[in-house]
Design an enzyme around this catalytic site. Structure first.
Site, PDB file in Angstrom:
ATOM      1  N   LYS A 175       0.848  -1.194   0.000  1.00  0.00           N
ATOM      2  CA  LYS A 175       0.000   0.000   0.000  1.00  0.00           C
ATOM      3  C   LYS A 175       0.883   1.245   0.000  1.00  0.00           C
ATOM      4  O   LYS A 175       1.707   1.420   0.892  1.00  0.00           O
ATOM      5  CB  LYS A 175      -0.926  -0.017   1.215  1.00  0.00           C
ATOM      6  CG  LYS A 175      -1.833  -1.244   1.258  1.00  0.00           C
ATOM      7  CD  LYS A 175      -2.586  -1.369   2.566  1.00  0.00           C
ATOM      8  CE  LYS A 175      -1.663  -1.676   3.725  1.00  0.00           C
ATOM      9  NZ  LYS A 175      -2.388  -2.019   4.971  1.00  0.00           N
ATOM     10  N   THR A 208      -8.323   9.456   7.957  1.00  0.00           N
ATOM     11  CA  THR A 208      -7.833   8.238   7.300  1.00  0.00           C
ATOM     12  C   THR A 208      -7.506   7.138   8.304  1.00  0.00           C
ATOM     13  O   THR A 208      -6.901   6.130   7.942  1.00  0.00           O
ATOM     14  CB  THR A 208      -6.575   8.553   6.466  1.00  0.00           C
ATOM     15  OG1 THR A 208      -5.590   9.158   7.316  1.00  0.00           O
ATOM     16  CG2 THR A 208      -6.903   9.483   5.312  1.00  0.00           C
ATOM     17  N   GLY A 210      -7.669   3.911  10.196  1.00  0.00           N
ATOM     18  CA  GLY A 210      -8.287   2.622   9.897  1.00  0.00           C
ATOM     19  C   GLY A 210      -8.331   2.267   8.428  1.00  0.00           C
ATOM     20  O   GLY A 210      -8.951   1.267   8.049  1.00  0.00           O
ATOM     21  N   THR A 211      -7.637   3.048   7.595  1.00  0.00           N
ATOM     22  CA  THR A 211      -7.677   2.785   6.148  1.00  0.00           C
ATOM     23  C   THR A 211      -7.124   1.402   5.810  1.00  0.00           C
ATOM     24  O   THR A 211      -7.708   0.662   5.014  1.00  0.00           O
ATOM     25  CB  THR A 211      -6.878   3.863   5.392  1.00  0.00           C
ATOM     26  OG1 THR A 211      -7.422   5.146   5.699  1.00  0.00           O
ATOM     27  CG2 THR A 211      -6.938   3.637   3.893  1.00  0.00           C
ATOM     28  N   GLY A 212      -5.984   1.036   6.407  1.00  0.00           N
ATOM     29  CA  GLY A 212      -5.386  -0.265   6.115  1.00  0.00           C
ATOM     30  C   GLY A 212      -6.251  -1.420   6.580  1.00  0.00           C
ATOM     31  O   GLY A 212      -6.401  -2.423   5.869  1.00  0.00           O
ATOM     32  N   CYS A 213      -6.826  -1.285   7.780  1.00  0.00           N
ATOM     33  CA  CYS A 213      -7.735  -2.314   8.292  1.00  0.00           C
ATOM     34  C   CYS A 213      -8.929  -2.482   7.356  1.00  0.00           C
ATOM     35  O   CYS A 213      -9.360  -3.605   7.056  1.00  0.00           O
ATOM     36  CB  CYS A 213      -8.245  -1.933   9.682  1.00  0.00           C
ATOM     37  SG  CYS A 213      -6.975  -1.694  10.935  1.00  0.00           S
TER      38      CYS A 213
END
Length: 274
Positions: A175, A208, A210-213
């Site tokens: 990412k 943003t 929690g974007t990866g979760c």
């Protein structure tokens, strides 16, 4: 009789509601799936930061996974915060017998670049969980650790993904949100030699958290619905972009706010019982 498409998240709890288990369950629900969970840690957290972590005993994490898998039988698994080596071993032991897609989001490095787990835990993750994972989704900081090289651009992301593949997983999605620019790039590489670039526009917002979760959970949800991996990533990337856009001007707390997971919620989707 019919069933819901169900997904299991194995991750930490975020008391602020923006990331971890809370973000995962919201994402599963928004995409029409039934969410289940095995909590690995309880964090003391809000939009301003993390102020404490209480680890759940590995045996309890193992048993949470087993009772859910043996009864509800989720069609995909998302793994998030695994902050000790013992937890990695326990999780691997619990999921090894189930032939379902596993999406591993290796939470190793904070946005600041600080490491969140010890080197021996990273090695155990690679040994125990990478071989069980259909996809590993590190951010740039985490990919630098896993690949042992600096990442400054899209070509570096490609090279790092090829290095990470050698550690035993079947596919990697790096990412690239930490590489600032007008457009953001995520780089996908798998063991079959397939490479894909997923591009999205940069959204100027502090919301943003929690974007990866959310991305890894969305990939797991689409996988549970029977969508092949690259298309699941494509759909998940679009969902995250739209969720950020929908929540960009909403104030939740005094720090980095969450995405709007429910900008366009789907009804619970069912399929025939096999």
């Amino acid at each position: 009789m019919v069933r819901y498409h169900s997904v299991l998240t194995i991750a930490g709890s975020d008391s602020g509601g923006g990331a971890g288990i809370q973000a995962d369950i919201k994402t599963f629900s928004a995409l029409g799936c039934f969410g289940t969970s095995a909590i690995t840690a309880i964090t003391v957290q809000n939009t301003r930061g993390v102020f404490g972590i209480h680890s759940i005993p590995p045996a309890i994490v193992h048993d949470q996974i087993k009772v859910v898998m043996d009864d509800i039988r989720p069609a995909a698994i998302k793994i998030g915060m695994v902050h000790t080596a013992d937890l990695a071993v326990a999780i691997a032991s619990a999921i090894r017998e189930y032939a379902v897609p596993v999406i591993l989001d290796p939470v190793m490095v904070a946005t600041s670049g600080d490491k969140l787990i010890e080197d021996n835990t990273i090695e155990t993750l690679q040994k125990e969980l990478f071989p069980l994972s259909g996809l590993v989704t590190p951010n740039v900081h985490e990919a630098q650790l896993l690949a042992g090289m600096p990442i400054k651009n899209k070509e570096d992301m490609r090279r790092a993904a090829r290095e990470i593949i050698k550690t035993g997983c079947r596919a990697v999605l790096i990412k690239g949100a930490h590489l600032k620019g007008d457009h953001l790039f995520d780089v996908y590489v798998d063991t079959n030699g397939r490479e894909e670039i997923f591009e999205s526009g940069y959204i100027d917002t502090d919301n943003t958290h929690g974007t990866g979760c959310t991305l890894s959970s969305a990939i797991a949800a689409y996988s549970a619905r029977g969508i092949e991996m690259v298309e699941a990533i494509r759909k998940a990337t679009l969902y995250v972009h739209q969720a950020i856009e929908a929540g960009r001007n909403v104030q939740t707390g005094g720090g980095h706010g969450p995405l709007n997971h429910f900008f366009n919620p789907q009804k619970m989707i069912t399929h025939d019982l096999v």
